[in-house]
Scaffold this motif. Structure first.
Motif, PDB file in Angstrom:
ATOM      1  N   GLU A   1     -17.154   4.375  -8.955  1.00 57.77           N
ATOM      2  CA  GLU A   1     -15.811   4.892  -8.967  1.00 57.77           C
ATOM      3  C   GLU A   1     -14.478   4.885  -9.734  1.00 57.77           C
ATOM      4  N   PHE A   2     -14.200   5.762 -10.282  1.00 58.19           N
ATOM      5  CA  PHE A   2     -13.309   5.815 -11.764  1.00 58.19           C
ATOM      6  C   PHE A   2     -12.268   5.253 -11.175  1.00 58.19           C
TER       7      PHE A   2
ATOM      8  N   PRO B   1      -8.563   3.649 -11.806  1.00 52.78           N
ATOM      9  CA  PRO B   1      -7.501   4.952 -12.361  1.00 52.78           C
ATOM     10  C   PRO B   1      -6.928   5.308 -14.192  1.00 52.78           C
TER      11      PRO B   1
ATOM     12  N   GLU C   1      -9.356   5.479 -16.184  1.00 51.87           N
ATOM     13  CA  GLU C   1     -10.063   6.387 -16.667  1.00 51.87           C
ATOM     14  C   GLU C   1      -9.944   8.053 -15.636  1.00 51.87           C
ATOM     15  N   ASN C   2      -9.463   7.962 -15.211  1.00 53.19           N
ATOM     16  CA  ASN C   2      -9.117   9.114 -13.904  1.00 53.19           C
ATOM     17  C   ASN C   2      -7.586   9.937 -14.964  1.00 53.19           C
ATOM     18  N   GLU C   3      -6.935   8.674 -15.837  1.00 54.43           N
ATOM     19  CA  GLU C   3      -5.668   9.445 -16.291  1.00 54.43           C
ATOM     20  C   GLU C   3      -5.870  10.039 -16.815  1.00 54.43           C
TER      21      GLU C   3
ATOM     22  N   ILE D   1      -7.704  13.416 -16.771  1.00 52.09           N
ATOM     23  CA  ILE D   1      -6.545  14.961 -16.078  1.00 52.09           C
ATOM     24  C   ILE D   1      -6.274  15.308 -17.975  1.00 52.09           C
TER      25      ILE D   1
ATOM     26  N   TRP E   1     -14.155  14.473  -6.544  1.00 50.37           N
ATOM     27  CA  TRP E   1     -12.997  13.965  -7.872  1.00 50.37           C
ATOM     28  C   TRP E   1     -12.224  15.119  -8.150  1.00 50.37           C
TER      29      TRP E   1
ATOM     30  N   GLN F   1     -10.187  15.479  -5.088  1.00 53.46           N
ATOM     31  CA  GLN F   1      -8.860  13.903  -5.407  1.00 53.46           C
ATOM     32  C   GLN F   1      -7.579  14.090  -6.273  1.00 53.46           C
ATOM     33  N   HIS F   2      -8.137  14.864  -7.470  1.00 54.89           N
ATOM     34  CA  HIS F   2      -7.379  15.557  -8.116  1.00 54.89           C
ATOM     35  C   HIS F   2      -6.769  17.197  -8.355  1.00 54.89           C
TER      36      HIS F   2
END
Length: 265
Positions: free
Chosen positions: A150-151, A153, A155-157, A160, A183, A186-187
């Motif tokens: 699970e990445f 936050p 890394e997710n940002e 994106i 993923w 969720q995004h």
């Protein structure tokens, strides 16, 4: 096809889109042209097994705009369960077929793309090979995040932000299922794309770093065996332990009766 979304057929509680490869690509073209934003899942047998044990994952697949039939066994299953011809899946739509064929169509029609995921270097290799074949292709970016269940936050940002700066028509995500599907879901609202699709290990095959099964194995539902032969350690659990769980799910559905799946609108 005239429908904006293909009808779905209930297999073990998951709605599988009754759509061919050609119709899928036509839908992609129409969505990109109209500016519609769509989420697509590529679903082999294992995804249905996982979804049966995970209500949130089942809802994720059932609410997708397309939940594609990735494998001949799902066609066989639809024939076993069907009460009429309308409930038989008309063809498989594998990531291994869809990715290279739609890359070619993107090049011809000017659709823009982004490659997210896979092992380091694979996305860049796929970009390089695609640009060799199609000099005018528009691949807006490539990014391979560090491996993580699970990445974080941050890394997710980062992902994106990279994707949104490129604003591609189609985002191809290779993070393995169901991680890639979760993923995207969720995004999804944050992504500035028209189509987001989880494509599994198709990057490696399309880039030429992994061979694909012979055609006769593909057509006879044996592609899984070829992949298992190539990567036995990685795929042992998936094909030897998890996939057989699909059979009792089908038998249960056959005995209890088959209700047509109605997707959310």
């Amino acid at each position: 096809m005239n429908e904006s979304v293909a009808p779905k057929i209930n297999i073990a509680g998951t709605g599988i889109s009754n759509v061919t490869l050609g119709e899928t690509m036509d839908l992609f073209d129409a969505w990109i042209k109209s500016g519609e934003k769509r989420r697509v899942c590529v679903t082999p047998v294992n995804c249905l097994v996982w979804a049966n044990n995970d209500p949130a994952l089942k809802e994720l697949y059932n609410s997708a705009d397309l939940t594609l039939c990735d494998g001949v066994p799902l066609i066989w299953a639809s024939k076993l369960l069907a009460k009429n011809n309308d409930e038989i899946l008309r063809g498989r739509v594998t990531g291994l077929d869809l990715l290279p064929q739609y890359i070619a169509r993107c090049a011809a029609q000017g659709h823009t793309q982004y490659f997210l995921g896979a092992k380091p270097g694979i996305g860049n290799l796929l970009k390089t090979e695609s640009e060799k074949k199609f000099p005018h292709i528009q691949i807006k970016g490539v990014y391979s995040p560090p491996f993580a269940e699970e990445f974080e936050p941050a890394e997710n940002e980062k992902m994106i932000a990279l994707i949104n700066a490129a604003a591609p028509d189609i985002l191809w995500v290779s993070l393995t299922a169901p991680k890639q599907d979760r993923w995207i879901a969720q995004h999804f609202d944050q992504l500035n794309v028209k189509i987001a699709i989880g494509i599994g290990g198709a990057f490696e095959v399309a880039a030429g770093s992994i061979d694909r099964a012979p055609i006769w194995m593909q057509k006879n539902g044996l592609e899984w065996f070829y992949r298992f032969y190539k990567e036995p350690k990685r795929l042992f659990k998936r094909y030897v332990i998890e996939a057989p769980q699909f059979i009792p799910l089908l038998l249960q559905q056959k005995i209890m009766g088959n209700k047509r799946f109605v997707p959310k609108q």
